[in-house]
Design an enzyme around this catalytic site. Sequence first.
Site, PDB file in Angstrom:
ATOM      1  N   ASP A  50       0.808  -1.218   0.000  1.00 46.39           N
ATOM      2  CA  ASP A  50       0.000   0.000   0.000  1.00 46.39           C
ATOM      3  C   ASP A  50       0.842   1.269   0.000  1.00 46.39           C
ATOM      4  O   ASP A  50       2.015   1.272   0.383  1.00 46.39           O
ATOM      5  CB  ASP A  50      -0.964   0.001   1.186  1.00 46.39           C
TER       6      ASP A  50
ATOM      7  N   GLU B  64      -0.483  -2.265   5.099  1.00 48.88           N
ATOM      8  CA  GLU B  64       0.422  -2.169   6.247  1.00 48.88           C
ATOM      9  C   GLU B  64       0.266  -0.843   6.968  1.00 48.88           C
ATOM     10  O   GLU B  64       0.462  -0.754   8.183  1.00 48.88           O
ATOM     11  CB  GLU B  64       1.878  -2.321   5.782  1.00 48.88           C
ATOM     12  N   GLU B  65      -0.107   0.198   6.225  1.00 52.15           N
ATOM     13  CA  GLU B  65      -0.117   1.551   6.768  1.00 52.15           C
ATOM     14  C   GLU B  65      -1.344   1.873   7.612  1.00 52.15           C
ATOM     15  O   GLU B  65      -1.372   2.903   8.281  1.00 52.15           O
ATOM     16  CB  GLU B  65      -0.046   2.577   5.617  1.00 52.15           C
TER      17      GLU B  65
END
Length: 392
Positions: free
Chosen positions: A78, A136-137
Amino acid sequence: MNVALQEIQIKEEVIKWRRYLHMYPELSYEEEKSSHFVYKTLLSFGNLEVSKPIKNSVIAKLKGNKPGRTIALRADMDALPITEKTNVDFASKNTGVMHACGHDGHMAMLLGAAKILSQNQDKITGEIVFIFQHAEEQFPGGAKELVESGVLDGVDEIIGLHLMPMIDVGKIGITYGPAMAASDTFTLIIKGKGGHAAIPQNSVDSIAIAAQIVSNLQYIISRNVDPLETVVISITQFVAESAINVIPEQVKMGGSVRSFNPELRKKLPAMLEKVIKGITEAHGAAFEFDYHYGYSPVINTDAVTKMIHETAVEVVGENSVERMKPLMTGEDFSAYLEKTAGCFFFVGVRNESKGIVHPLHHPQFAIDEDSLDIGVNILVNTAIKLLNEKPV
């Protein structure tokens, strides 16, 4: 297994993949085109079982010629809601979205490792799982979803990496034990009594109360926590909306808490609330406090870290491997390490001579692409070592 020649041959291909992915960044949980590109590229290699256990994540499995150990390699996919200001030819074509954290490079490196290893299937004993992870963010993070879907079932160790502008290109950063902090957040509303700025005695000043809370929360670290522990409490939001001559009814605040010690982490919400309650009660105000546990700390397994360390020395030389201190930033790679042994390490991308100096999450973030084949090299060679030798 000597892979140096193959890596030289695919270096330009890895750069091409990275630049394509950089042009088409996608936010967390929206990685449809990125995952489709990864899926198609993996299928083109052959010898891989490719699937999508979660909508925007891609898993590829490479089974060797004999049964054995199973290891996993992970890259995140991402991007961030940042408007790019690099002026490179392959800058983001998606307005307001940018690969400002190196995930484009992570995908490209793992694709490179997958291509090399798939072409050497006959030399592999055991199984390699390539994980291209979404989100992941953004909490709760794609890693947690993938673990719950079973992608780590039967996996002996997992490896992850991150491109790092704190480290010069050509160097590798290694951390034994705690590597990245738990990342938690809180929101707070101070409820006072609004009034005229010229008659403060008739109001309960939410701003003055909130200001005291900001200052006093820092005493938790300096006077209530062992000075040998590492904790950060940061107030990141402070909103009081009113006219310039009005004491506002309430103040909205938000903050970030970073820590490593699991037991201390559990105690921190009550410690914060105790301070908040004391100050608000002393001044006749009320409050609403919500604490949100985010990613757990990334704790590297020493034996796996040692193996990556040894591989890095072989690849870049002993003087180019840095023992890094733990970082207070967070990473959902922690979800994998709560399930199995593993290590998260860093690949240097900084190059002052090329103006590549900006930090992660910056609109001018860039990487020296010479870092990419170094990352591929370490992923491939460490994977082979882990399959052939149990880390001790």
